[in-house]
Design an enzyme around this catalytic site. Structure first.
Site, PDB file in Angstrom:
ATOM      1  N   GLU A 116      49.912  38.676  40.791  1.00  0.00           N
ATOM      2  CA  GLU A 116      48.581  38.060  40.765  1.00  0.00           C
ATOM      3  C   GLU A 116      47.729  38.663  39.645  1.00  0.00           C
ATOM      4  OE1 GLU A 116      48.400  35.568  42.720  1.00  0.00           O
ATOM      5  OE2 GLU A 116      46.282  35.018  42.695  1.00  0.00           O
ATOM      6  N   HIS A 137      51.832  33.675  35.951  1.00  0.00           N
ATOM      7  CA  HIS A 137      52.990  34.066  36.768  1.00  0.00           C
ATOM      8  C   HIS A 137      54.298  33.868  35.977  1.00  0.00           C
ATOM      9  CE1 HIS A 137      50.975  34.816  40.568  1.00  0.00           C
ATOM     10  NE2 HIS A 137      50.392  33.630  40.579  1.00  0.00           N
ATOM     11  N   HIS A 191      46.750  29.878  35.263  1.00  0.00           N
ATOM     12  CA  HIS A 191      47.120  30.788  36.345  1.00  0.00           C
ATOM     13  C   HIS A 191      48.647  30.784  36.562  1.00  0.00           C
ATOM     14  CE1 HIS A 191      46.267  32.822  40.280  1.00  0.00           C
ATOM     15  NE2 HIS A 191      47.420  32.274  40.594  1.00  0.00           N
ATOM     16  N   GLU A 192      49.204  29.609  36.729  1.00  0.00           N
ATOM     17  CA  GLU A 192      50.648  29.532  36.984  1.00  0.00           C
ATOM     18  C   GLU A 192      51.444  29.998  35.756  1.00  0.00           C
ATOM     19  OE1 GLU A 192      51.438  29.294  39.937  1.00  0.00           O
ATOM     20  OE2 GLU A 192      49.546  28.503  40.680  1.00  0.00           O
TER      21      GLU A 192
END
Lengths: 498, 498
Positions: free
Chosen positions: B292, B266, B262-263
């Site tokens: 997101e 980003h 997830h990170e």
């Protein structure tokens, strides 16, 4: 008055905040930053330093300082000291045009790159034109200030407030012959054995020992941390956030331990400043020499002393049983204090170190006076090395190119290293008088009374007193070489049986 | 024009530098800072944000923007976009008085402490007066802006430029019934087994796998790094310095792996921005929803897909042989996609996640409209949880107190999480059309074409286009819920045999 003081403190507080933010960025650059971040980081630091300068030299700051100076002049209060230090810094900052700062930043950035390349190739000619530019800018910098007794005074004062070139020369002139004499006597004695120091030592175990030692010194881990970095340094962004770094060197593993004590010495100073000085110009060490007196004291007067190793050697020997097999405490103690003329300043022992500094000071003064041309530096360097230490560097990388300072525009800085050594011994003589049984405490691994003494007499004051004044207040004498010579003579007479 | 543009860029560049310095300080605060540094760091960050604001809202910046706007208006160039974004931000910044920012900083700092205590004791009454103050300040903030269709529009626009409350409501109204229906169908099916996910997994080995995965994704380690922190986050101070953090949770070890993806999602966005936008307001992701969409795409559409695990499961199972003994690829795939109504948003599965968001949006709109009183939040929260998910939190810590956002004054933020999910699926439908054999590539652990597509269509543009415009340019439609519903329905029909 109180309202004006609050206004001044608020403005200076902002300037401190920006400087501290830059500290964090600088620390991160050395410790964490991925290589890609380099260019952006340079811009961020340049912007912060520009804004800090703008904020500081604002006219309103000058008016507040002037008004407050009149009201507080001569008082021995924190407030008067704050205004005094702010006034000194303000006067200096006002004299240097922002365009000059930008020019210098660009020149030193290029000079640094050139120095790296020159050192790598051991080719002074790569660095020479850049150093010539740096020296030209140093002359320009000096010209912004009213002429002192000597043009070098202006430079020295930035690192050692209140100190004159003639003071340093006089101190060094008294020190040099005694130190040279001592080194000659040692050279004529039987050399000590030290090969076991250069075996392979486990990095993690060495680091753990360093952590254990500085924890006993009193380094406060809730207000600091230790990381690995290419070069050991101390960096702070608050009285309550004072960090150190360390590194492991294959060819000299125990350097990790001594440099950890050294950086912790700097950090203990910063952690010990009166918390009321936070966000004011009184926070932080008062000069580079006083700072160095603290780092060298913990590294050498404590960390290379016999009582210290009486405490730590048994567990150290247990940890490194194979490396130290058959090595007695006395042999180990002698080995870590071995005196031997060498090319590289940062690796020099206590007896020869100051001569490296004196050499640099003479070259710097010559460059600033204009009596030494940059192109002649390598030759003069080598001649003086032969004169002072009896050795000649095999190349410029191990000679004139070894130190980073000049490439960064830091001229006027070196002598503070030697002055720090002298101050450490001056303080030590006074400490031994004030603390009964100090050596016994160290022998037990108890440094609490020593730290309390330093806190009370040195650390707490931050920048309240100029270095010469502080040393005089505490020891009854301004900076002088005799205690250091006494210390060296006693120590090495025992080790070398002089 | 070019000279004025250069002047504007120089001024905006300084503002960016200060913001990036603050990013480094914020990252350090989470990752490295010793506890003692907390107060000083707060002051440093407050000073940087104050100075950035002062520098940005300077009259000269406004004049330059106005002049350039006239000249560039309507053009589709980078220069016109830069001026457009600067103008939007300038207009917003000018409307908010510095005294309000200071008041809000103090109120949210207190509210944050109160929230921590309230959550710890699961006692909403501790947080209530502080949240009331936060909401009061939100009303005041809204009053600085010209009235829109809805007072919530002002708040939403800060996170999702150009988005209206009515847009989000309309999207959510189309989404809600379909998503509720899907969850009901799943609830009526046989639940999948997942106990093996919650055994003890070795932290280091899990972390190594996460690093291996995001390296294959294309995360550039020369322009970033990963550290441990109490909460996972992405932080950048340059296109070339984009960092992520991770953490290990005893009770849910595999969360480390998914949050790393997830990170990294980003971070890939930030690392992919056109380098020419560095130090301009065009750098960085264009909105929270688009951000997101990237993080959720890598975490879910890639990281929880069958092809992904066809590639990684064999080595994963080898690494964790005892934990996964007898667990087939299919069983593992089903387990990591298990749907189960739960109390905590951040732990919610893909099918229930958006309902957590819709609940919060309704409460936020109610608070901003004044139709919901803060004191009634716990009860309304619990009622809506029962209505949407069929469960009632046993206490407020697992209910209304679970999220940090409101305590930090972040109202208007939550819906971007759900919008990001929707956008991820919209993009995915388009990507599957554009990249022949995408699933085969993923099955081979090859993400290069996927990343290249995202770079070209999304990342590179930075903030040049507003989110709705960007999504429409790329997919032919503004943000819409249908692709996400199609994605969920297909995925869960297979897993649960609907």
């Amino acid at each position: 008055m109180s309202e004006k003081l609050e206004q001044l403190k608020e403005r200076l507080g902002e300037v401190e905040d920006i400087g501290h933010a830059a500290s964090v960025l600088g620390w991160d650059q050395q410790v964490n930053m991925p290589p890609g971040g380099s260019e952006a980081r340079g811009q961020q630091l340049a912007t912060l330093s520009k804004i800090a300068q703008e904020k500081f030299i604002a006219d309103e700051v000058g008016r507040l300082i002037d008004d407050l100076k009149k009201e507080l002049d001569g008082a021995d209060t924190d407030e008067a000291a704050l205004v005094r230090v702010a006034a000194r810094n303000y006067d200096k900052a006002k004299r240097v045009p922002p365009s000059f700062i930008a020019e210098q930043a660009i020149a030193t950035s290029k000079a640094f790159d050139a120095w790296l390349e020159a050192r790598g190739k051991s080719d002074f000619s790569i660095f020479q034109p850049h150093l010539e530019k740096v020296v030209e800018l140093v002359h320009k910098y000096v010209s912004f200030f009213p002429p002192g007794d000597h043009p070098y005074d202006t430079l020295l004062d930035d690192y050692e407030p209140g100190m004159k070139t003639s003071d340093v020369k006089a101190i060094f002139d008294r020190l040099r012959p005694k130190q040279v004499k001592l080194i000659k006597a040692i050279a004529a004695s039987k050399q000590v054995k030290s090969d076991f120091l250069f075996k392979k030592y486990n990095e993690k175990k060495l680091n753990d020992l360093g952590v254990q030692v500085i924890t006993k010194f009193g380094y406060d881990w809730t207000r600091g941390r230790q990381d690995k970095a290419p070069h050991p340094f101390e960096s702070n962004s608050s009285v309550n956030d004072v960090r150190i770094t360390t590194r492991y060197e294959e060819e000299n593993p125990l350097a990790m331990l001594f440099s950890t004590m050294h950086e912790a010495g700097h950090a203990l100073y910063e952690q010990g400043v009166n918390p009321a000085y936070e966000r004011t110009p009184l926070a932080g060490g008062t000069s580079l020499a006083i700072h160095e007196s603290q780092s060298r004291m913990w590294e050498n007067l404590v960390g290379r002393s016999l009582p210290f190793w009486e405490h730590f050697y048994p567990s150290f020997k247990k940890t490194f049983a194979s490396q130290l097999e058959g090595v007695s405490l006395k042999s180990f103690y002698k080995a870590i204090n071995k005196v031997e003329p060498s090319f590289i300043r940062v690796n020099a022992d206590e007896a020869t170190y100051n001569l490296h500094i004196m050499l640099r000071l003479e070259l710097e003064i010559g460059m600033v006076e204009g009596t030494i041309a940059v192109r002649d530096l390598p030759e003069i360097w080598n001649t003086k090395m032969q004169e002072y230490l009896g050795i000649t560097p095999p190349n410029d990388a191990q000679g004139v190119l070894q130190d980073i300072h000049w490439s960064s525009g830091l001229i006027g800085y070196f002598s503070t290293y030697a002055l720090g050594n002298l101050v450490s011994a001056q303080l030590w003589e006074k400490i031994k008088k004030d603390i009964q049984g100090l050596q016994d405490q160290i022998r037990k691994g108890d440094f609490s009374e020593l730290l309390a003494w330093l806190r009370k007499n040195i650390h707490r004051h931050g920048q309240k007193y100029e270095p010469q004044r502080l040393v005089e207040m505490v020891t009854g004498s301004t900076i002088s070489p005799e205690p250091y010579v006494r210390y060296l003579t006693k120590k090495y007479s025992e080790i070398y049986g002089l």
